[in-house]
Enzyme design. Structure first.
Site, PDB file in Angstrom:
ATOM      1  N   HIS A 145      -2.433   4.854   5.375  1.00 44.39           N
ATOM      2  CA  HIS A 145      -2.263   4.411   3.990  1.00 44.39           C
ATOM      3  C   HIS A 145      -3.637   4.408   3.327  1.00 44.39           C
ATOM      4  O   HIS A 145      -4.647   4.165   3.986  1.00 44.39           O
ATOM      5  CB  HIS A 145      -1.679   2.994   4.021  1.00 44.39           C
ATOM      6  CG  HIS A 145      -1.246   2.460   2.696  1.00 44.39           C
ATOM      7  ND1 HIS A 145      -2.136   1.981   1.773  1.00 44.39           N
ATOM      8  CD2 HIS A 145      -0.015   2.318   2.138  1.00 44.39           C
ATOM      9  CE1 HIS A 145      -1.472   1.547   0.706  1.00 44.39           C
ATOM     10  NE2 HIS A 145      -0.184   1.741   0.897  1.00 44.39           N
ATOM     11  N   ASP A 222      -3.942  -2.018  11.232  1.00 46.53           N
ATOM     12  CA  ASP A 222      -3.219  -2.298   9.997  1.00 46.53           C
ATOM     13  C   ASP A 222      -1.769  -2.580  10.386  1.00 46.53           C
ATOM     14  O   ASP A 222      -1.021  -1.670  10.743  1.00 46.53           O
ATOM     15  CB  ASP A 222      -3.343  -1.071   9.080  1.00 46.53           C
ATOM     16  CG  ASP A 222      -2.436  -1.150   7.858  1.00 46.53           C
ATOM     17  OD1 ASP A 222      -1.584  -2.051   7.783  1.00 46.53           O
ATOM     18  OD2 ASP A 222      -2.589  -0.274   6.982  1.00 46.53           O
ATOM     19  N   GLN A 225       3.183  -2.593   8.328  1.00 42.78           N
ATOM     20  CA  GLN A 225       4.561  -2.134   8.573  1.00 42.78           C
ATOM     21  C   GLN A 225       5.088  -2.578   9.935  1.00 42.78           C
ATOM     22  O   GLN A 225       6.195  -2.184  10.325  1.00 42.78           O
ATOM     23  CB  GLN A 225       4.629  -0.601   8.477  1.00 42.78           C
ATOM     24  CG  GLN A 225       4.270  -0.051   7.108  1.00 42.78           C
ATOM     25  CD  GLN A 225       5.292  -0.423   6.018  1.00 42.78           C
ATOM     26  OE1 GLN A 225       6.425  -0.822   6.308  1.00 42.78           O
ATOM     27  NE2 GLN A 225       4.885  -0.316   4.766  1.00 42.78           N
ATOM     28  N   LYS A 248       5.543  -7.918   2.423  1.00 39.25           N
ATOM     29  CA  LYS A 248       6.332  -6.964   3.209  1.00 39.25           C
ATOM     30  C   LYS A 248       7.106  -7.664   4.330  1.00 39.25           C
ATOM     31  O   LYS A 248       7.971  -7.066   4.954  1.00 39.25           O
ATOM     32  CB  LYS A 248       5.433  -5.880   3.808  1.00 39.25           C
ATOM     33  CG  LYS A 248       4.830  -4.962   2.739  1.00 39.25           C
ATOM     34  CD  LYS A 248       4.069  -3.833   3.376  1.00 39.25           C
ATOM     35  CE  LYS A 248       3.158  -3.130   2.403  1.00 39.25           C
ATOM     36  NZ  LYS A 248       3.863  -2.282   1.426  1.00 39.25           N
ATOM     37  N   CYS A 386       1.326   6.442  -0.876  1.00 35.92           N
ATOM     38  CA  CYS A 386      -0.093   6.065  -0.689  1.00 35.92           C
ATOM     39  C   CYS A 386      -0.649   6.659   0.596  1.00 35.92           C
ATOM     40  O   CYS A 386      -1.451   6.025   1.300  1.00 35.92           O
ATOM     41  CB  CYS A 386      -0.278   4.550  -0.705  1.00 35.92           C
ATOM     42  SG  CYS A 386       0.016   3.839  -2.316  1.00 35.92           S
TER      43      CYS A 386
END
Ligand code: PLP
Length: 428
Positions: A145, A222, A225, A248, A386
């Site tokens: 991303h 990261d 997700q 999220k 993104c």
């Protein structure tokens, strides 16, 4: 106020409660936004990768704060301020549970920020700025991303560090042999998503982190997700920094978390200056508070933090293995639904995937497919997600992306399949 002892004692018992058996109808009943009509159809929400819908428990937590014990935190001696401070620290405990962080450092290692983007910028602007030297190398995947790419590009421009990129194949699987070749004595930071937002690939982070550590590099994961799909063991994963966003994972917008190993956060030093982050301030100069306050300058997003805590508790109240098997079942069904449409092609077919089906339909533009799905009440995302460099490497300008959460059900997949068939028919 220190809550380190409480964190250490409770970290293996999320919420101190036993997880309930997973019943998707019962889960759906707790998420009000699912139960609405969009464009004359009952909503099918498949844009969870962009943001999640909110459980009532989270909304109640926001109202409880704003409508009840609304006060600033940390400095107050009055009852409402103490209650708000305790609620924020309880949310830190919920994060500690979610990330499997226990022990005396747990409180210090969890920093509330605005989201994944801010967490990564914090690392780039502090650890990156102060610890990395010109010529040092940062290795990231070519699938990241933009928020796990651009902060390092900006750092490279300021500090003369060098970025190296791990390529991926047509399925969306990272090339680990190439990765091994990129690692060396100059590698100081490896930054990688746990789950790709564009394609859904679940990267072998633990293996990659071990390889990074073998050359002395630090690993930033990261988790934007990954966190919405269940608890994460940041230490087992080999993360040194771990970032995620509240919105999220069923919490509010504008709040998120940076977890980091204490020694690294200490080496990183302060970032924003202001109230709450100082031990003492004088006109000649200031000294810094202990972690995490050192990295939490100014009034935090109090309601957001409390809401995030409530959202994580809600997620933790369901059995993690049952969520995983429910989502795996839906992912397989969603994939099959796309593959059954003439001219449709799934983009990203890695063997290990989570919750995301990206696809294109021959001869159509993703935005047109998305608009026709929306007209039938089906919410998906279209575009480059993104991850423009990744799309470019795949020879695409964008895809349609359907992304799942635990509250999706078989009916959502069936409605999506029917709507996609109709959209593809109309567009060709
Ligand atoms: N990283 C990944 C993998 C994401 O999917 C996203 C958002 O889509 C981000 C980072 C950025 O998150 P935020 O915009 O909440 O900071």
């Amino acid at each position: 106020m220190s809550h380190a002892v409480a964190l250490g004692a409770a970290a293996h018992r999320p919420g101190g409660r036993r997880a309930a058996a997973f019943d998707v109808a019962a889960v759906r009943a707790t998420v009000p936004a699912l139960h609405q009509q969009v464009n004359g159809h009952p909503l099918v929400y498949l844009d969870n990768g962009a943001t999640s819908l909110k459980p009532q428990a989270m909304l109640d937590a926001l109202l409880g704060y704003y409508g009840g014990y609304c006060a600033n935190v940390h400095r107050g001696v009055h009852a409402l301020s103490v209650q708000a401070t305790l609620a924020c620290e309880d949310a830190r405990l919920a994060v500690a549970d979610h990330l499997h962080v226990a022990g005396p450092d747990a409180e210090a290692e969890i920093v509330f920020v605005r989201g994944t983007t801010e967490a990564i910028n914090l690392v780039a602007s502090t650890y990156g700025e102060r610890v990395l030297a010109p010529g040092d190398e940062i290795v990231i995947s070519a699938l990241e991303h933009h928020s796990n790419l651009v902060p390092y590009q900006m750092l490279a421009a300021r500090r003369g560090v060098v970025l190296r990129f791990i390529p991926f194949d047509a399925k969306g699987v990272l090339d680990l042999a190439a990765y091994r070749g990129l690692l060396g004595p100059k590698t100081r930071l490896v930054a990688i998503a746990e789950v790709s937002n564009a394609l859904g690939t679940r990267h072998p982070v633990a293996e990659m982190a071990a390889m990074a550590h073998a050359v002395g590099a630090v690993v930033l994961v990261d988790g934007a997700q990954a966190v919405p799909h269940g608890r994460v063991d940041v230490r087992a994963l080999g993360a040194d920094f771990y970032a995620f966003s509240g919105h999220k994972c069923f919490g509010p917008t504008g709040v998120g978390v940076l977890w980091g190993r204490r020694a690294l956060l200490e080496a990183a030093g302060p970032w924003h200056g202001g109230g709450d982050m100082i031990r003492s301030a004088a006109l000649e100069g200031s000294t810094w508070a202990d972690l995490p306050a050192r990295l939490e300058a100014g009034t935090p997003h109090i309601a957001g933090i409390i809401g995030l805590g409530a959202a994580l508790r809600w997620l933790q109240s369901f059995d993690a293995a049952e969520i995983a098997s429910h989502e795996a079942h839906l992912l397989a069904a969603l994939t099959a639904a796309v593959e059954a449409v003439p001219g449709a092609r799934v983009v990203g077919t890695a063997p290990d995937k989570a919750a995301v089906v990206s696809f294109v339909v021959d001869g159509t533009h993703p935005a047109d497919v998305g608009t026709l799905l929306d007209q039938q009440g089906v919410a998906v995302r279209t575009g480059h997600h993104c991850a423009e460099p990744a799309m470019r490497a795949l020879g695409l300008t964008g895809t349609v992306r359907a992304s799942l959460a635990l509250y999706n059900n078989d009916d959502d997949v069936a409605r999506f399949a029917e709507a996609l068939r109709r959209a593809a028919r109309l567009l060709r």
